[in-house]
Design a protein around this motif. Structure first.
Motif, PDB file in Angstrom:
ATOM      1  N   ARG A  39      39.636 -55.732  17.371  1.00  0.00           N
ATOM      2  CA  ARG A  39      38.573 -54.754  17.117  1.00  0.00           C
ATOM      3  C   ARG A  39      38.791 -53.452  17.891  1.00  0.00           C
ATOM      4  NH1 ARG A  39      32.737 -57.324  15.879  1.00  0.00           N
ATOM      5  NH2 ARG A  39      33.403 -58.705  14.191  1.00  0.00           N
ATOM      6  N   HIS A  40      39.213 -53.549  19.147  1.00  0.00           N
ATOM      7  CA  HIS A  40      39.414 -52.321  19.926  1.00  0.00           C
ATOM      8  C   HIS A  40      40.578 -51.493  19.370  1.00  0.00           C
ATOM      9  CE1 HIS A  40      42.217 -55.068  21.963  1.00  0.00           C
ATOM     10  NE2 HIS A  40      42.902 -53.989  22.286  1.00  0.00           N
ATOM     11  N   THR A  41      41.578 -52.141  18.818  1.00  0.00           N
ATOM     12  CA  THR A  41      42.713 -51.427  18.216  1.00  0.00           C
ATOM     13  C   THR A  41      42.255 -50.701  16.950  1.00  0.00           C
ATOM     14  OG1 THR A  41      44.250 -53.072  19.092  1.00  0.00           O
ATOM     15  CG2 THR A  41      45.047 -51.688  17.289  1.00  0.00           C
ATOM     16  N   PHE A  42      41.470 -51.392  16.129  1.00  0.00           N
ATOM     17  CA  PHE A  42      40.940 -50.780  14.913  1.00  0.00           C
ATOM     18  C   PHE A  42      40.068 -49.577  15.280  1.00  0.00           C
ATOM     19  CE2 PHE A  42      38.062 -50.124  11.397  1.00  0.00           C
ATOM     20  CZ  PHE A  42      38.873 -50.267  10.281  1.00  0.00           C
ATOM     21  N   ALA A  43      39.178 -49.749  16.267  1.00  0.00           N
ATOM     22  CA  ALA A  43      38.273 -48.666  16.663  1.00  0.00           C
ATOM     23  C   ALA A  43      39.046 -47.459  17.202  1.00  0.00           C
ATOM     24  CB  ALA A  43      37.280 -49.169  17.714  1.00  0.00           C
ATOM     25  N   ALA A  44      40.063 -47.712  18.001  1.00  0.00           N
ATOM     26  CA  ALA A  44      40.863 -46.609  18.553  1.00  0.00           C
ATOM     27  C   ALA A  44      41.593 -45.868  17.436  1.00  0.00           C
ATOM     28  CB  ALA A  44      41.864 -47.147  19.581  1.00  0.00           C
ATOM     29  N   THR A  45      42.141 -46.598  16.494  1.00  0.00           N
ATOM     30  CA  THR A  45      42.852 -45.985  15.369  1.00  0.00           C
ATOM     31  C   THR A  45      41.881 -45.193  14.502  1.00  0.00           C
ATOM     32  OG1 THR A  45      44.472 -47.767  15.413  1.00  0.00           O
ATOM     33  CG2 THR A  45      44.362 -46.449  13.394  1.00  0.00           C
ATOM     34  N   PHE A  46      40.726 -45.774  14.247  1.00  0.00           N
ATOM     35  CA  PHE A  46      39.682 -45.090  13.473  1.00  0.00           C
ATOM     36  C   PHE A  46      39.339 -43.756  14.135  1.00  0.00           C
ATOM     37  CE2 PHE A  46      35.386 -44.133  12.160  1.00  0.00           C
ATOM     38  CZ  PHE A  46      35.349 -44.506  10.822  1.00  0.00           C
ATOM     39  N   GLY A  47      39.114 -43.780  15.439  1.00  0.00           N
ATOM     40  CA  GLY A  47      38.792 -42.555  16.174  1.00  0.00           C
ATOM     41  C   GLY A  47      39.901 -41.525  16.097  1.00  0.00           C
ATOM     42  N   ALA A  48      41.146 -41.975  16.191  1.00  0.00           N
ATOM     43  CA  ALA A  48      42.285 -41.054  16.110  1.00  0.00           C
ATOM     44  C   ALA A  48      42.378 -40.417  14.728  1.00  0.00           C
ATOM     45  CB  ALA A  48      43.580 -41.788  16.454  1.00  0.00           C
ATOM     46  N   VAL A  49      42.127 -41.201  13.693  1.00  0.00           N
ATOM     47  CA  VAL A  49      42.167 -40.678  12.323  1.00  0.00           C
ATOM     48  C   VAL A  49      41.095 -39.596  12.145  1.00  0.00           C
ATOM     49  CG1 VAL A  49      41.649 -41.306   9.911  1.00  0.00           C
ATOM     50  CG2 VAL A  49      43.248 -42.684  11.248  1.00  0.00           C
ATOM     51  N   ILE A  50      39.886 -39.872  12.601  1.00  0.00           N
ATOM     52  CA  ILE A  50      38.785 -38.915  12.482  1.00  0.00           C
ATOM     53  C   ILE A  50      39.078 -37.661  13.312  1.00  0.00           C
ATOM     54  CG2 ILE A  50      36.324 -38.539  12.952  1.00  0.00           C
ATOM     55  CD1 ILE A  50      36.991 -40.449  10.547  1.00  0.00           C
ATOM     56  N   ALA A  51      39.590 -37.857  14.527  1.00  0.00           N
ATOM     57  CA  ALA A  51      39.892 -36.718  15.403  1.00  0.00           C
ATOM     58  C   ALA A  51      40.937 -35.789  14.782  1.00  0.00           C
ATOM     59  CB  ALA A  51      40.384 -37.212  16.768  1.00  0.00           C
ATOM     60  N   ARG A  52      41.804 -36.343  13.963  1.00  0.00           N
ATOM     61  CA  ARG A  52      42.823 -35.527  13.291  1.00  0.00           C
ATOM     62  C   ARG A  52      42.281 -34.856  12.038  1.00  0.00           C
ATOM     63  NH1 ARG A  52      47.633 -39.108  12.122  1.00  0.00           N
ATOM     64  NH2 ARG A  52      48.426 -37.193  11.230  1.00  0.00           N
ATOM     65  N   GLY A  53      41.006 -35.123  11.705  1.00  0.00           N
ATOM     66  CA  GLY A  53      40.398 -34.509  10.526  1.00  0.00           C
ATOM     67  C   GLY A  53      40.770 -35.189   9.225  1.00  0.00           C
ATOM     68  N   LEU A  54      41.288 -36.411   9.309  1.00  0.00           N
ATOM     69  CA  LEU A  54      41.688 -37.142   8.109  1.00  0.00           C
ATOM     70  C   LEU A  54      40.521 -37.947   7.554  1.00  0.00           C
ATOM     71  CD1 LEU A  54      45.127 -38.467   9.416  1.00  0.00           C
ATOM     72  CD2 LEU A  54      44.713 -36.485   7.926  1.00  0.00           C
ATOM     73  N   ASP A  55      40.654 -38.394   6.340  1.00  0.00           N
ATOM     74  CA  ASP A  55      39.679 -39.263   5.714  1.00  0.00           C
ATOM     75  C   ASP A  55      39.694 -40.607   6.434  1.00  0.00           C
ATOM     76  OD1 ASP A  55      38.703 -41.335   3.817  1.00  0.00           O
ATOM     77  OD2 ASP A  55      38.550 -39.641   2.430  1.00  0.00           O
ATOM     78  N   TYR A  56      38.518 -41.166   6.714  1.00  0.00           N
ATOM     79  CA  TYR A  56      38.429 -42.434   7.451  1.00  0.00           C
ATOM     80  C   TYR A  56      39.232 -43.549   6.794  1.00  0.00           C
ATOM     81  CZ  TYR A  56      35.300 -44.665   4.060  1.00  0.00           C
ATOM     82  OH  TYR A  56      34.786 -45.234   2.936  1.00  0.00           O
ATOM     83  N   ARG A  57      39.440 -43.478   5.488  1.00  0.00           N
ATOM     84  CA  ARG A  57      40.180 -44.526   4.775  1.00  0.00           C
ATOM     85  C   ARG A  57      41.643 -44.597   5.201  1.00  0.00           C
ATOM     86  NH1 ARG A  57      36.934 -42.761  -0.530  1.00  0.00           N
ATOM     87  NH2 ARG A  57      37.434 -40.786   0.441  1.00  0.00           N
ATOM     88  N   GLU A  58      42.127 -43.518   5.810  1.00  0.00           N
ATOM     89  CA  GLU A  58      43.512 -43.519   6.310  1.00  0.00           C
ATOM     90  C   GLU A  58      43.704 -44.573   7.402  1.00  0.00           C
ATOM     91  OE1 GLU A  58      46.200 -41.846   5.128  1.00  0.00           O
ATOM     92  OE2 GLU A  58      44.826 -41.261   3.519  1.00  0.00           O
ATOM     93  N   THR A  59      42.627 -44.953   8.080  1.00  0.00           N
ATOM     94  CA  THR A  59      42.708 -45.981   9.113  1.00  0.00           C
ATOM     95  C   THR A  59      43.309 -47.261   8.547  1.00  0.00           C
ATOM     96  OG1 THR A  59      40.709 -45.068  10.127  1.00  0.00           O
ATOM     97  CG2 THR A  59      41.345 -47.302  10.791  1.00  0.00           C
ATOM     98  N   PHE A  60      42.864 -47.640   7.364  1.00  0.00           N
ATOM     99  CA  PHE A  60      43.328 -48.880   6.759  1.00  0.00           C
ATOM    100  C   PHE A  60      44.815 -48.823   6.418  1.00  0.00           C
ATOM    101  CE2 PHE A  60      38.799 -48.520   5.962  1.00  0.00           C
ATOM    102  CZ  PHE A  60      38.329 -49.753   6.388  1.00  0.00           C
TER     103      PHE A  60
END
Length: 153
Positions: A39-60
């Protein structure tokens, strides 16, 4: 005095859903579980994707290239694990804040980049709002290519 002046100017407010009204921690945790990712890895990746201005779906895509969110939502639902949120996922001040804004005479809307299912869940929560809609209700998704403009210097 300032509040009265602001209320005279502001006639409507519209709130986003995720991380504004609804704490999505549990929901994204279930996606991490579904993908067998900590879960912490997913959350960190999600945050990085958003911080880069990308669509949240890029996390997956980071965890499973070619991931089809719509298809996986259906798989989760078929496995008895549909995406959902409820009263306990609302931030503590949501109801009182929305109620107060309406009492102050403001038109209150709720709109988010969410599924039709999420819109149904929101409406089922009977929130004090004049309008609840999702991007899926409208047949659009953020960011729409037509809404992105580029300019050159």
């Amino acid at each position: 005095m300032v509040r009265r002046r602001l209320l005279a100017v502001i006639r409507a407010v519209v709130f986003d859903v995720g991380e504004c009204l609804v704490d999505e921690t549990r929901e994204y945790g279930t996606w991490a579980d579904w993908l067998s990712v900590p879960r912490h890895t997913f959350a960190a990746t999600f945050g990085a994707v958003i911080a880069r201005g990308l669509d949240y779906r890029e996390t997956f895509q980071v965890f499973r290239p070619g991931f089809d969110l719509g298809e996986e939502r259906e798989r989760r639902a078929a496995a008895g694990q549909p995406g959902w949120f409820g009263e306990d996922d609302l931030y503590p001040d949501v109801r009182s804040s929305l109620k107060q804004l309406r009492a102050d005479g403001l038109w209150v809307g709720i709109a988010g980049n969410q599924t039709v299912r999420a819109g149904g869940i929101l409406r089922g929560l009977d929130l004090p709002a004049d309008m609840i809609a999702t991007s899926d209700d409208w047949g659009v998704s953020k960011p729409e290519p037509a809404s992105v403009s580029t300019t050159s210097a």
